[in-house]
Design a protein around this motif. Sequence first.
Motif, PDB file in Angstrom:
ATOM      1  N   PHE A 175      40.849 -11.277   6.505  1.00  0.00           N
ATOM      2  CA  PHE A 175      41.781 -11.553   7.601  1.00  0.00           C
ATOM      3  C   PHE A 175      43.196 -11.106   7.222  1.00  0.00           C
ATOM      4  CE2 PHE A 175      44.915 -14.463   9.491  1.00  0.00           C
ATOM      5  CZ  PHE A 175      44.723 -14.187  10.834  1.00  0.00           C
ATOM      6  N   GLU A 176      43.625 -11.438   6.005  1.00  0.00           N
ATOM      7  CA  GLU A 176      44.954 -11.036   5.533  1.00  0.00           C
ATOM      8  C   GLU A 176      45.085  -9.514   5.520  1.00  0.00           C
ATOM      9  OE1 GLU A 176      45.835 -14.748   2.420  1.00  0.00           O
ATOM     10  OE2 GLU A 176      45.271 -12.765   1.680  1.00  0.00           O
ATOM     11  N   PHE A 177      44.019  -8.847   5.077  1.00  0.00           N
ATOM     12  CA  PHE A 177      44.035  -7.384   5.014  1.00  0.00           C
ATOM     13  C   PHE A 177      44.284  -6.782   6.389  1.00  0.00           C
ATOM     14  CE2 PHE A 177      41.819  -3.350   5.538  1.00  0.00           C
ATOM     15  CZ  PHE A 177      42.319  -2.602   4.475  1.00  0.00           C
ATOM     16  N   PHE A 178      43.575  -7.264   7.393  1.00  0.00           N
ATOM     17  CA  PHE A 178      43.746  -6.703   8.741  1.00  0.00           C
ATOM     18  C   PHE A 178      45.105  -7.055   9.346  1.00  0.00           C
ATOM     19  CE2 PHE A 178      39.113  -6.138   8.536  1.00  0.00           C
ATOM     20  CZ  PHE A 178      39.043  -4.818   8.978  1.00  0.00           C
ATOM     21  N   GLN A 179      45.657  -8.206   8.971  1.00  0.00           N
ATOM     22  CA  GLN A 179      47.015  -8.531   9.423  1.00  0.00           C
ATOM     23  C   GLN A 179      48.016  -7.547   8.824  1.00  0.00           C
ATOM     24  OE1 GLN A 179      45.996 -10.583  12.041  1.00  0.00           O
ATOM     25  NE2 GLN A 179      48.025 -11.446  11.655  1.00  0.00           N
ATOM     26  N   ALA A 180      47.851  -7.231   7.543  1.00  0.00           N
ATOM     27  CA  ALA A 180      48.736  -6.259   6.898  1.00  0.00           C
ATOM     28  C   ALA A 180      48.528  -4.863   7.487  1.00  0.00           C
ATOM     29  CB  ALA A 180      48.478  -6.243   5.393  1.00  0.00           C
ATOM     30  N   TYR A 181      47.272  -4.519   7.771  1.00  0.00           N
ATOM     31  CA  TYR A 181      46.975  -3.216   8.372  1.00  0.00           C
ATOM     32  C   TYR A 181      47.671  -3.067   9.723  1.00  0.00           C
ATOM     33  CZ  TYR A 181      44.311   0.715  10.245  1.00  0.00           C
ATOM     34  OH  TYR A 181      43.961   1.923  10.788  1.00  0.00           O
ATOM     35  N   LYS A 182      47.668  -4.121  10.519  1.00  0.00           N
ATOM     36  CA  LYS A 182      48.329  -4.085  11.832  1.00  0.00           C
ATOM     37  C   LYS A 182      49.821  -3.846  11.687  1.00  0.00           C
ATOM     38  CE  LYS A 182      47.271  -7.509  14.570  1.00  0.00           C
ATOM     39  NZ  LYS A 182      46.860  -8.890  14.962  1.00  0.00           N
ATOM     40  N   ILE A 183      50.435  -4.465  10.663  1.00  0.00           N
ATOM     41  CA  ILE A 183      51.870  -4.272  10.427  1.00  0.00           C
ATOM     42  C   ILE A 183      52.171  -2.806  10.124  1.00  0.00           C
ATOM     43  CG2 ILE A 183      53.761  -4.768   8.803  1.00  0.00           C
ATOM     44  CD1 ILE A 183      52.614  -7.607   8.544  1.00  0.00           C
ATOM     45  N   ILE A 184      51.368  -2.218   9.244  1.00  0.00           N
ATOM     46  CA  ILE A 184      51.596  -0.829   8.843  1.00  0.00           C
ATOM     47  C   ILE A 184      51.303   0.128   9.992  1.00  0.00           C
ATOM     48  CG2 ILE A 184      50.895   1.006   7.258  1.00  0.00           C
ATOM     49  CD1 ILE A 184      52.510  -1.336   6.001  1.00  0.00           C
ATOM     50  N   LYS A 185      50.215  -0.117  10.696  1.00  0.00           N
ATOM     51  CA  LYS A 185      49.825   0.774  11.800  1.00  0.00           C
ATOM     52  C   LYS A 185      50.866   0.758  12.911  1.00  0.00           C
ATOM     53  CE  LYS A 185      46.613   3.608  13.246  1.00  0.00           C
ATOM     54  NZ  LYS A 185      46.320   4.857  12.502  1.00  0.00           N
ATOM     55  N   ARG A 186      51.414  -0.434  13.167  1.00  0.00           N
ATOM     56  CA  ARG A 186      52.404  -0.560  14.247  1.00  0.00           C
ATOM     57  C   ARG A 186      53.755   0.061  13.861  1.00  0.00           C
ATOM     58  NH1 ARG A 186      52.067  -5.636  14.749  1.00  0.00           N
ATOM     59  NH2 ARG A 186      53.844  -6.219  13.442  1.00  0.00           N
ATOM     60  N   ALA A 187      54.226  -0.198  12.624  1.00  0.00           N
ATOM     61  CA  ALA A 187      55.573   0.217  12.226  1.00  0.00           C
ATOM     62  C   ALA A 187      55.622   1.612  11.620  1.00  0.00           C
ATOM     63  CB  ALA A 187      56.144  -0.790  11.231  1.00  0.00           C
ATOM     64  N   GLN A 188      54.507   2.086  11.070  1.00  0.00           N
ATOM     65  CA  GLN A 188      54.403   3.419  10.478  1.00  0.00           C
ATOM     66  C   GLN A 188      55.547   3.732   9.511  1.00  0.00           C
ATOM     67  OE1 GLN A 188      53.954   6.230  13.709  1.00  0.00           O
ATOM     68  NE2 GLN A 188      51.868   5.575  14.120  1.00  0.00           N
ATOM     69  N   PRO A 189      55.635   2.993   8.403  1.00  0.00           N
ATOM     70  CA  PRO A 189      56.678   3.291   7.408  1.00  0.00           C
ATOM     71  C   PRO A 189      56.442   4.637   6.743  1.00  0.00           C
ATOM     72  CG  PRO A 189      55.093   1.736   6.520  1.00  0.00           C
ATOM     73  CD  PRO A 189      54.749   1.889   7.976  1.00  0.00           C
ATOM     74  N   ASP A 190      57.497   5.193   6.170  1.00  0.00           N
ATOM     75  CA  ASP A 190      57.391   6.471   5.471  1.00  0.00           C
ATOM     76  C   ASP A 190      56.798   6.309   4.079  1.00  0.00           C
ATOM     77  OD1 ASP A 190      58.804   8.326   7.402  1.00  0.00           O
ATOM     78  OD2 ASP A 190      60.365   6.814   7.110  1.00  0.00           O
ATOM     79  N   LEU A 191      56.886   5.088   3.527  1.00  0.00           N
ATOM     80  CA  LEU A 191      56.348   4.828   2.198  1.00  0.00           C
ATOM     81  C   LEU A 191      56.066   3.335   2.066  1.00  0.00           C
ATOM     82  CD1 LEU A 191      57.467   6.329  -1.176  1.00  0.00           C
ATOM     83  CD2 LEU A 191      57.416   3.851  -0.979  1.00  0.00           C
ATOM     84  N   ILE A 192      55.014   2.996   1.337  1.00  0.00           N
ATOM     85  CA  ILE A 192      54.682   1.601   1.034  1.00  0.00           C
ATOM     86  C   ILE A 192      54.805   1.403  -0.466  1.00  0.00           C
ATOM     87  CG2 ILE A 192      52.913  -0.202   1.090  1.00  0.00           C
ATOM     88  CD1 ILE A 192      51.613   1.357   3.435  1.00  0.00           C
ATOM     89  N   HIS A 193      55.485   0.329  -0.863  1.00  0.00           N
ATOM     90  CA  HIS A 193      55.613  -0.026  -2.283  1.00  0.00           C
ATOM     91  C   HIS A 193      55.026  -1.428  -2.458  1.00  0.00           C
ATOM     92  CE1 HIS A 193      58.440  -0.606  -6.015  1.00  0.00           C
ATOM     93  NE2 HIS A 193      57.158  -0.796  -6.298  1.00  0.00           N
ATOM     94  N   ALA A 194      53.972  -1.551  -3.266  1.00  0.00           N
ATOM     95  CA  ALA A 194      53.324  -2.834  -3.505  1.00  0.00           C
ATOM     96  C   ALA A 194      53.539  -3.250  -4.957  1.00  0.00           C
ATOM     97  CB  ALA A 194      51.831  -2.750  -3.204  1.00  0.00           C
ATOM     98  N   VAL A 195      53.886  -4.520  -5.133  1.00  0.00           N
ATOM     99  CA  VAL A 195      54.196  -5.056  -6.465  1.00  0.00           C
ATOM    100  C   VAL A 195      53.192  -6.153  -6.808  1.00  0.00           C
ATOM    101  CG1 VAL A 195      55.969  -6.124  -7.914  1.00  0.00           C
ATOM    102  CG2 VAL A 195      56.645  -4.555  -6.062  1.00  0.00           C
ATOM    103  N   THR A 196      52.555  -6.050  -7.960  1.00  0.00           N
ATOM    104  CA  THR A 196      51.498  -6.924  -8.495  1.00  0.00           C
ATOM    105  C   THR A 196      50.140  -6.576  -7.868  1.00  0.00           C
ATOM    106  OG1 THR A 196      51.781  -8.802  -6.972  1.00  0.00           O
ATOM    107  CG2 THR A 196      53.118  -8.797  -8.988  1.00  0.00           C
TER     108      THR A 196
END
Length: 389
Positions: free
Chosen positions: A83-104
Amino acid sequence: MSFGILRTGDNLESMKKIFMFVNVDWFFLSHRLPVAKAAKKNNIDLSVYSEFTRSHAEKKIDGFNFLESPLSRSSTSILHSIFEFFQAYKIIKRAQPDLIHAVTIKPILALGIIARLTSTPFVGSISGLGPAFSSDTLLKRVRLWVVIRILSFIFDRNEIGVICQNTSDSQVLLSNKVLPKEKILMIPGSGVDIDEFSPLKKVINSEKYILMSSRILFDKGVQEYCEAAEIVKRTIKDDVKFKLSGPIDSISPTSISKSELENLVEKYGIDYLGDNRIDMPGLMASASLFVLPSYYPEGVPKVLLEAAASGVPVITTDHPGCRDAITNQGTGLLVPIKDSKALAKAIIELISDESLSKQMGKQGRLLAEKSFQVSSVVDHHYSLYRRLL
C-alpha cells in the motif's frame, strides 16, 4: 565516481524538481538538512518526504518543501508495504520530478523501483546497510538474496548514482555485483559544521567527564559503555564521571526501554543527560574523551565527526563506519566490538595520558577540517545531481 564539484550557488541552467525521501524526520533534520537548505541556491525545487514523528507546522522551510512520506519505517506487514509503495508511486507519477533521491534502505528499495518504472534519474544514499544485509539465519539469507536482486534491478541503468559513507558498504555492493564501481560516490558521512563544533566551545573549568552520545540502543554499545565505566572507576582513583545522552528509540528492534535504561545508569553510576540537548557543542568540546562502542550497521556516525571537530579524542569500535571516522592511534583508539574490558583499558590509557589525549584531539580537529566539512558534503551532492540531470 569522478567528476567536477559543483560549488553551492553555481546554478543549473534551468530549475529542476527533485524529490528526496528520507526514512524519518529526526534523521533528516540531523543528517540531511544542510543539503536541503542549499537547494534554492542551486536552482533546485526540492521536496523532502519523511515519516513524521511529531508535528511540523511549517511545510516550506528554508526554500524547500517538507512533507509527510507515505513510507513508514516501522511497518512490517507486506500488505501495508505494498500500500505504501503505491502511495509513493502515485506521488511520483503525478508530480513527475526530474530526479529522485532516496536515503536509507527502505526508501531506496521502494523509490528505486518506482524510479526504474518511471525512467526517472535516481540517487540512493546508503547510511549503513542495516538489518536487511544480515545473514545469520536461513530466513535472513533469503531476505538478503531478495534485497540484492531488487537493488541489482534498480541500479542496472545509466541515470543512477549511489552514495556510500564507508568502504565496507561499497565493497558489499561491489562483491554482490549490484552495480559497477564508477557508479559509487564515496562521501565520508553527513559532514559537520566545524564552526558550530569546535574546541573554542569548550567550557572553562568544567568537570572531568567521558561522554557517549547516541540513540539508546543495545547495538550502539550502551551496555558495554556502562560496564566499562564500572571497570574504570574500580581500577583508578581519578574522579572521572561518565555521561550518556541520546533519545530512546522504541521502534528499533534493539531498543533499550526507559525502565531498562534507568536500571543501567543507576547500577553503573552513569549520568544520563536525556535527549534533544541544545548544548551539544559545548558538551562535546568539554569532554575529556568521546566514546562510541557501536556494532550497529553504521554509515559514518555523525557524532564521531562532531567529536573530531570539537578537538576531542575518540574511542570507538573497529567496525564499518566507526573505523572510517578516525585514524587509529592518531585521532583516537579502536577497540573490538562487544568488549567492555578492552573499552575500559582504552579509556584508562587516554585519561591517564593527558599529553596523548591532547595530541589526538588536535589531530582530530585537523582531520575534520580536511575531510568532514559539511560544505564539502553539500557540494558533492549537487555535483551528483548536476551530472544526472
